[in-house]
Design a protein around this motif. Structure first.
Motif, mmCIF file in Angstrom:
data_model
loop_
_atom_site.group_PDB
_atom_site.id
_atom_site.type_symbol
_atom_site.label_atom_id
_atom_site.label_comp_id
_atom_site.label_asym_id
_atom_site.label_seq_id
_atom_site.Cartn_x
_atom_site.Cartn_y
_atom_site.Cartn_z
ATOM 1 N N GLU A 30 -35.662 -30.260 8.234
ATOM 2 C CA GLU A 30 -34.588 -30.956 7.517
ATOM 3 C C GLU A 30 -33.534 -29.974 7.050
ATOM 4 O O GLU A 30 -33.048 -30.050 5.927
ATOM 5 C CB GLU A 30 -35.141 -31.733 6.321
ATOM 6 N N LYS A 31 -33.241 -29.011 7.894
ATOM 7 C CA LYS A 31 -32.196 -28.017 7.636
ATOM 8 C C LYS A 31 -32.459 -27.204 6.378
ATOM 9 O O LYS A 31 -31.532 -26.928 5.615
ATOM 10 C CB LYS A 31 -30.816 -28.676 7.574
ATOM 11 N N SER A 32 -33.714 -26.845 6.175
ATOM 12 C CA SER A 32 -33.980 -25.942 5.059
ATOM 13 C C SER A 32 -34.636 -24.663 5.576
ATOM 14 O O SER A 32 -35.365 -24.678 6.570
ATOM 15 C CB SER A 32 -34.839 -26.625 3.990
ATOM 16 N N CYS A 33 -34.318 -23.578 4.889
ATOM 17 C CA CYS A 33 -34.807 -22.256 5.266
ATOM 18 C C CYS A 33 -36.329 -22.229 5.128
ATOM 19 O O CYS A 33 -36.863 -22.622 4.092
ATOM 20 C CB CYS A 33 -34.157 -21.217 4.357
ATOM 21 N N ILE A 34 -37.016 -21.759 6.155
ATOM 22 C CA ILE A 34 -38.483 -21.755 6.106
ATOM 23 C C ILE A 34 -39.005 -20.779 5.052
ATOM 24 O O ILE A 34 -40.086 -20.961 4.512
ATOM 25 C CB ILE A 34 -39.085 -21.439 7.505
ATOM 26 N N TYR A 35 -38.212 -19.785 4.719
ATOM 27 C CA TYR A 35 -38.662 -18.764 3.764
ATOM 28 C C TYR A 35 -38.431 -19.184 2.309
ATOM 29 O O TYR A 35 -39.303 -19.029 1.471
ATOM 30 C CB TYR A 35 -37.935 -17.449 4.010
ATOM 31 N N CYS A 36 -37.212 -19.705 2.010
ATOM 32 C CA CYS A 36 -36.885 -19.951 0.600
ATOM 33 C C CYS A 36 -36.562 -21.412 0.298
ATOM 34 O O CYS A 36 -36.473 -21.787 -0.869
ATOM 35 C CB CYS A 36 -35.713 -19.058 0.177
ATOM 36 N N GLY A 37 -36.364 -22.237 1.324
ATOM 37 C CA GLY A 37 -36.103 -23.650 1.093
ATOM 38 C C GLY A 37 -34.639 -24.019 0.907
ATOM 39 O O GLY A 37 -34.299 -25.184 0.809
ATOM 40 N N LYS A 38 -33.750 -23.014 0.858
ATOM 41 C CA LYS A 38 -32.317 -23.317 0.749
ATOM 42 C C LYS A 38 -31.812 -23.830 2.105
ATOM 43 O O LYS A 38 -32.512 -23.710 3.101
ATOM 44 C CB LYS A 38 -31.556 -22.045 0.346
ATOM 45 N N LEU A 65 -28.669 -17.744 5.677
ATOM 46 C CA LEU A 65 -28.049 -16.481 6.080
ATOM 47 C C LEU A 65 -28.562 -15.326 5.237
ATOM 48 O O LEU A 65 -28.724 -14.204 5.714
ATOM 49 C CB LEU A 65 -26.525 -16.586 5.976
ATOM 50 N N SER A 66 -28.842 -15.619 3.962
ATOM 51 C CA SER A 66 -29.309 -14.580 3.062
ATOM 52 C C SER A 66 -30.666 -14.018 3.519
ATOM 53 O O SER A 66 -30.839 -12.806 3.648
ATOM 54 C CB SER A 66 -29.398 -15.164 1.649
ATOM 55 N N CYS A 67 -31.629 -14.912 3.802
ATOM 56 C CA CYS A 67 -32.948 -14.453 4.266
ATOM 57 C C CYS A 67 -32.838 -13.764 5.624
ATOM 58 O O CYS A 67 -33.423 -12.698 5.837
ATOM 59 C CB CYS A 67 -33.920 -15.622 4.381
ATOM 60 N N ASN A 68 -32.098 -14.387 6.516
ATOM 61 C CA ASN A 68 -31.981 -13.844 7.873
ATOM 62 C C ASN A 68 -31.386 -12.438 7.830
ATOM 63 O O ASN A 68 -31.897 -11.510 8.467
ATOM 64 C CB ASN A 68 -31.104 -14.774 8.720
ATOM 65 N N GLN A 83 -40.719 -10.845 -1.392
ATOM 66 C CA GLN A 83 -39.638 -11.652 -1.966
ATOM 67 C C GLN A 83 -40.081 -12.360 -3.245
ATOM 68 O O GLN A 83 -41.233 -12.772 -3.373
ATOM 69 C CB GLN A 83 -39.158 -12.700 -0.950
ATOM 70 N N LYS A 84 -39.125 -12.504 -4.168
ATOM 71 C CA LYS A 84 -39.399 -13.208 -5.438
ATOM 72 C C LYS A 84 -39.788 -14.660 -5.176
ATOM 73 O O LYS A 84 -40.548 -15.253 -5.923
ATOM 74 C CB LYS A 84 -38.149 -13.183 -6.322
ATOM 75 N N PHE A 85 -39.210 -15.244 -4.140
ATOM 76 C CA PHE A 85 -39.467 -16.657 -3.851
ATOM 77 C C PHE A 85 -40.670 -16.848 -2.930
ATOM 78 O O PHE A 85 -40.883 -17.932 -2.390
ATOM 79 C CB PHE A 85 -38.219 -17.324 -3.257
ATOM 80 N N PHE A 86 -41.471 -15.783 -2.762
ATOM 81 C CA PHE A 86 -42.651 -15.894 -1.892
ATOM 82 C C PHE A 86 -43.520 -17.081 -2.315
ATOM 83 O O PHE A 86 -43.784 -17.285 -3.489
ATOM 84 C CB PHE A 86 -43.474 -14.602 -1.944
ATOM 85 N N ASP A 87 -43.941 -17.865 -1.340
ATOM 86 C CA ASP A 87 -44.813 -19.008 -1.572
ATOM 87 C C ASP A 87 -45.859 -18.996 -0.457
ATOM 88 O O ASP A 87 -45.505 -19.037 0.725
ATOM 89 C CB ASP A 87 -43.973 -20.296 -1.528
#
Ligand SMILES: [Zn+2]
Length: 132
Positions: A30-38, A65-68, A83-87
């Motif tokens: 759904e167009k969200s970043c797999i790493y951070c969800g943005k 773009l930030s994660c990439n 990463q701080k947003f690690f899940d």
């Protein structure tokens, strides 16, 4: 199959098909970043192309773009664990994605993000992903 024998998607597909393929990757999350969800704005090669990573659905994930940009050519697991947003659920989703188990990856991402909605048309495309 030796890596040099692999056929790159870019070599096979005209630009429009490549665009369709990129869109289908973004649709999975759904167009969200797999790493951070943005919101995902790019496709990240989990194993960088410089290290022999292929442009296949298994190796390409939606990323902001930030994660990439920040991950660059680093090892994805090592980079993500810092990463701080690690899940952990997203890390598992990433692993499932790499193993080609997209239904499991989607379930894990849903678990990580309660706002994530499963698109009905995903089911229609499932056989296509399985065959890939
Ligand atoms: Zn991100």
């Amino acid at each position: 199959m030796h890596i040099n024998d692999a056929v790159f998607l870019e070599d096979l597909c005209p630009k429009s098909r490549l665009r369709q393929w990129r869109k289908s990757i973004h649709r999975i999350t759904e167009k969200s970043c797999i790493y951070c969800g943005k919101p995902s704005e790019s496709i990240d090669h989990v194993i960088p192309r410089s290290q022999g990573g292929l442009s296949t659905t298994k190796n390409c994930v939606p990323a902001c773009l930030s994660c990439n940009g920040d991950k660059s050519d680093e090892n994805a697991w090592y980079w993500y664990s810092k990463q701080k947003f690690f899940d952990a659920r997203r890390a598992w989703a990433l692993r499932a994605w790499l193993e080609g188990d997209l239904p499991l990856a989607i379930r894990l991402l849903q678990w990580a993000n309660p706002n994530f909605k499963l698109k009905e048309n995903y089911k229609k495309d499932e056989s296509e992903y399985r065959a890939a």
